[in-house]
Scaffold this motif. Structure first.
Motif, PDB file in Angstrom:
ATOM      1  N   SER A  20       0.811  -1.209   0.000  1.00 20.60           N
ATOM      2  CA  SER A  20       0.000   0.000   0.000  1.00 20.60           C
ATOM      3  C   SER A  20       0.849   1.266   0.000  1.00 20.60           C
ATOM      4  CB  SER A  20      -0.959   0.018   1.185  1.00 20.60           C
ATOM      5  OG  SER A  20      -0.242   0.021   2.398  1.00 20.60           O
ATOM      6  N   MET A  21       2.022   1.218   0.623  1.00 22.83           N
ATOM      7  CA  MET A  21       2.840   2.420   0.653  1.00 22.83           C
ATOM      8  C   MET A  21       4.277   2.061   0.995  1.00 22.83           C
ATOM      9  SD  MET A  21       2.330   5.865   2.932  1.00 22.83           S
ATOM     10  CE  MET A  21       0.669   6.087   2.340  1.00 22.83           C
ATOM     11  N   MET A  22       5.179   2.715   0.310  1.00 19.68           N
ATOM     12  CA  MET A  22       6.592   2.570   0.616  1.00 19.68           C
ATOM     13  C   MET A  22       7.276   3.838   0.120  1.00 19.68           C
ATOM     14  SD  MET A  22       9.354  -0.313  -0.575  1.00 19.68           S
ATOM     15  CE  MET A  22       9.981   0.488  -2.038  1.00 19.68           C
ATOM     16  N   GLY A  23       8.193   4.336   0.887  1.00 20.49           N
ATOM     17  CA  GLY A  23       8.904   5.529   0.464  1.00 20.49           C
ATOM     18  C   GLY A  23      10.206   5.684   1.215  1.00 20.49           C
ATOM     19  N   ILE A  33      18.374   2.016  -0.192  1.00 19.88           N
ATOM     20  CA  ILE A  33      17.405   1.683   0.862  1.00 19.88           C
ATOM     21  C   ILE A  33      16.105   1.164   0.257  1.00 19.88           C
ATOM     22  CG2 ILE A  33      16.025   2.629   2.757  1.00 19.88           C
ATOM     23  CD1 ILE A  33      18.379   4.654   3.165  1.00 19.88           C
ATOM     24  N   GLY A  34      15.575   1.859  -0.748  1.00 16.88           N
ATOM     25  CA  GLY A  34      14.340   1.423  -1.398  1.00 16.88           C
ATOM     26  C   GLY A  34      14.499   0.054  -2.046  1.00 16.88           C
ATOM     27  N   LYS A  35      15.639  -0.161  -2.690  1.00 15.81           N
ATOM     28  CA  LYS A  35      15.906  -1.459  -3.321  1.00 15.81           C
ATOM     29  C   LYS A  35      15.943  -2.563  -2.269  1.00 15.81           C
ATOM     30  CE  LYS A  35      19.298  -3.967  -6.060  1.00 15.81           C
ATOM     31  NZ  LYS A  35      20.578  -3.905  -6.771  1.00 15.81           N
ATOM     32  N   ALA A  36      16.581  -2.302  -1.138  1.00 17.53           N
ATOM     33  CA  ALA A  36      16.652  -3.295  -0.061  1.00 17.53           C
ATOM     34  C   ALA A  36      15.269  -3.593   0.497  1.00 17.53           C
ATOM     35  CB  ALA A  36      17.588  -2.815   1.038  1.00 17.53           C
ATOM     36  N   LEU A  37      14.460  -2.552   0.704  1.00 13.25           N
ATOM     37  CA  LEU A  37      13.104  -2.751   1.210  1.00 13.25           C
ATOM     38  C   LEU A  37      12.279  -3.597   0.249  1.00 13.25           C
ATOM     39  CD1 LEU A  37      12.252   0.834   2.502  1.00 13.25           C
ATOM     40  CD2 LEU A  37      12.469  -1.222   3.906  1.00 13.25           C
ATOM     41  N   LEU A  38      12.291  -3.230  -1.029  1.00 12.57           N
ATOM     42  CA  LEU A  38      11.495  -3.945  -2.010  1.00 12.57           C
ATOM     43  C   LEU A  38      11.995  -5.372  -2.206  1.00 12.57           C
ATOM     44  CD1 LEU A  38       9.050  -3.672  -3.759  1.00 12.57           C
ATOM     45  CD2 LEU A  38      10.466  -2.669  -5.545  1.00 12.57           C
ATOM     46  N   THR A  39      13.289  -5.574  -2.194  1.00 14.85           N
ATOM     47  CA  THR A  39      13.853  -6.920  -2.323  1.00 14.85           C
ATOM     48  C   THR A  39      13.413  -7.793  -1.159  1.00 14.85           C
ATOM     49  OG1 THR A  39      15.750  -6.112  -3.574  1.00 14.85           O
ATOM     50  CG2 THR A  39      16.008  -8.237  -2.468  1.00 14.85           C
ATOM     51  N   ASN A  40      13.434  -7.243   0.042  1.00 10.60           N
ATOM     52  CA  ASN A  40      12.993  -7.993   1.219  1.00 10.60           C
ATOM     53  C   ASN A  40      11.517  -8.355   1.129  1.00 10.60           C
ATOM     54  OD1 ASN A  40      11.782  -7.789   4.245  1.00 10.60           O
ATOM     55  ND2 ASN A  40      13.785  -8.790   4.207  1.00 10.60           N
ATOM     56  N   PRO A  61       3.825   8.159 -13.011  1.00 10.58           N
ATOM     57  CA  PRO A  61       4.207   7.337 -14.167  1.00 10.58           C
ATOM     58  C   PRO A  61       5.709   7.042 -14.211  1.00 10.58           C
ATOM     59  CG  PRO A  61       3.562   9.543 -14.870  1.00 10.58           C
ATOM     60  CD  PRO A  61       3.256   9.444 -13.409  1.00 10.58           C
ATOM     61  N   ASP A  62       6.529   7.881 -13.570  1.00  5.86           N
ATOM     62  CA  ASP A  62       7.964   7.622 -13.521  1.00  5.86           C
ATOM     63  C   ASP A  62       8.293   6.372 -12.713  1.00  5.86           C
ATOM     64  OD1 ASP A  62       8.380   9.911 -15.030  1.00  5.86           O
ATOM     65  OD2 ASP A  62       8.762  11.164 -13.262  1.00  5.86           O
ATOM     66  N   ASN A  63       7.403   5.972 -11.815  1.00 10.41           N
ATOM     67  CA  ASN A  63       7.637   4.783 -10.992  1.00 10.41           C
ATOM     68  C   ASN A  63       7.414   3.479 -11.757  1.00 10.41           C
ATOM     69  OD1 ASN A  63       8.257   6.347  -8.785  1.00 10.41           O
ATOM     70  ND2 ASN A  63       6.240   6.151  -7.842  1.00 10.41           N
ATOM     71  N   ILE A  64       6.700   3.543 -12.860  1.00 15.03           N
ATOM     72  CA  ILE A  64       6.392   2.319 -13.610  1.00 15.03           C
ATOM     73  C   ILE A  64       7.672   1.599 -14.016  1.00 15.03           C
ATOM     74  CG2 ILE A  64       5.350   1.393 -15.716  1.00 15.03           C
ATOM     75  CD1 ILE A  64       3.281   3.674 -15.503  1.00 15.03           C
ATOM     76  N   SER A  65       8.620   2.301 -14.601  1.00 11.83           N
ATOM     77  CA  SER A  65       9.862   1.647 -15.046  1.00 11.83           C
ATOM     78  C   SER A  65      10.661   1.126 -13.851  1.00 11.83           C
ATOM     79  CB  SER A  65      10.702   2.589 -15.898  1.00 11.83           C
ATOM     80  OG  SER A  65      11.091   3.723 -15.154  1.00 11.83           O
ATOM     81  N   LEU A  66      10.616   1.818 -12.734  1.00 12.25           N
ATOM     82  CA  LEU A  66      11.292   1.341 -11.532  1.00 12.25           C
ATOM     83  C   LEU A  66      10.728  -0.008 -11.102  1.00 12.25           C
ATOM     84  CD1 LEU A  66      13.069   1.724  -8.928  1.00 12.25           C
ATOM     85  CD2 LEU A  66      11.028   2.755  -7.924  1.00 12.25           C
ATOM     86  N   TYR A  67       9.406  -0.096 -11.016  1.00 12.89           N
ATOM     87  CA  TYR A  67       8.791  -1.355 -10.597  1.00 12.89           C
ATOM     88  C   TYR A  67       8.953  -2.444 -11.661  1.00 12.89           C
ATOM     89  CZ  TYR A  67       6.874   1.118  -6.598  1.00 12.89           C
ATOM     90  OH  TYR A  67       6.736   1.831  -5.442  1.00 12.89           O
ATOM     91  N   GLU A  68       8.931  -2.072 -12.935  1.00 12.34           N
ATOM     92  CA  GLU A  68       9.169  -3.059 -13.994  1.00 12.34           C
ATOM     93  C   GLU A  68      10.574  -3.640 -13.875  1.00 12.34           C
ATOM     94  OE1 GLU A  68       6.169  -1.627 -17.568  1.00 12.34           O
ATOM     95  OE2 GLU A  68       8.188  -0.763 -17.478  1.00 12.34           O
TER      96      GLU A  68
END
Length: 97
Positions: A20-23, A33-40, A61-68
């Motif tokens: 629901s939320m991460m930042g 830090i964000g990469k570590a959180l999402l990887t976990n 929309p800039d987050n789409i490529s990050l999540y992809e």
């Protein structure tokens, strides 16, 4: 509210987790830090044999490529009051060693 009703109608089609939320505070960005959180989070989802994966939504929309980059796919775009909401999903990696 309208936002959550639309998002839940997209995300609740599966037995899944929902991010629901991460930042990361702007001054701390770029340090992994964000990469570590999402990887976990993705590792936790992969370990849960009852889950099909994890969904999320973003209005940026800039987050789409990050999540992809992490393996998420765009499932649907919902527009509410001129606000585009991008709904994304990544399946649990069942065959992961």
């Amino acid at each position: 509210n309208t936002y959550m009703r639309h998002i839940l109608s997209v995300q609740s089609r599966r037995s899944q987790y929902y991010l629901s939320m991460m930042g990361v505070h702007p001054r701390a960005q770029g340090r992994g830090i964000g990469k570590a959180l999402l990887t976990n989070i993705l590792e936790e989802v992969d370990a849960d044999t009852k889950a099909e994966g994890i969904g999320l939504d973003t209005e940026n929309p800039d987050n789409i490529s990050l999540y992809e980059h992490f393996g998420f796919s765009l499932v649907e775009t919902v527009t509410i009051d001129n606000l585009a909401i991008y709904c994304m999903f990544i399946p649990r990696q069942k065959d992961k060693p």
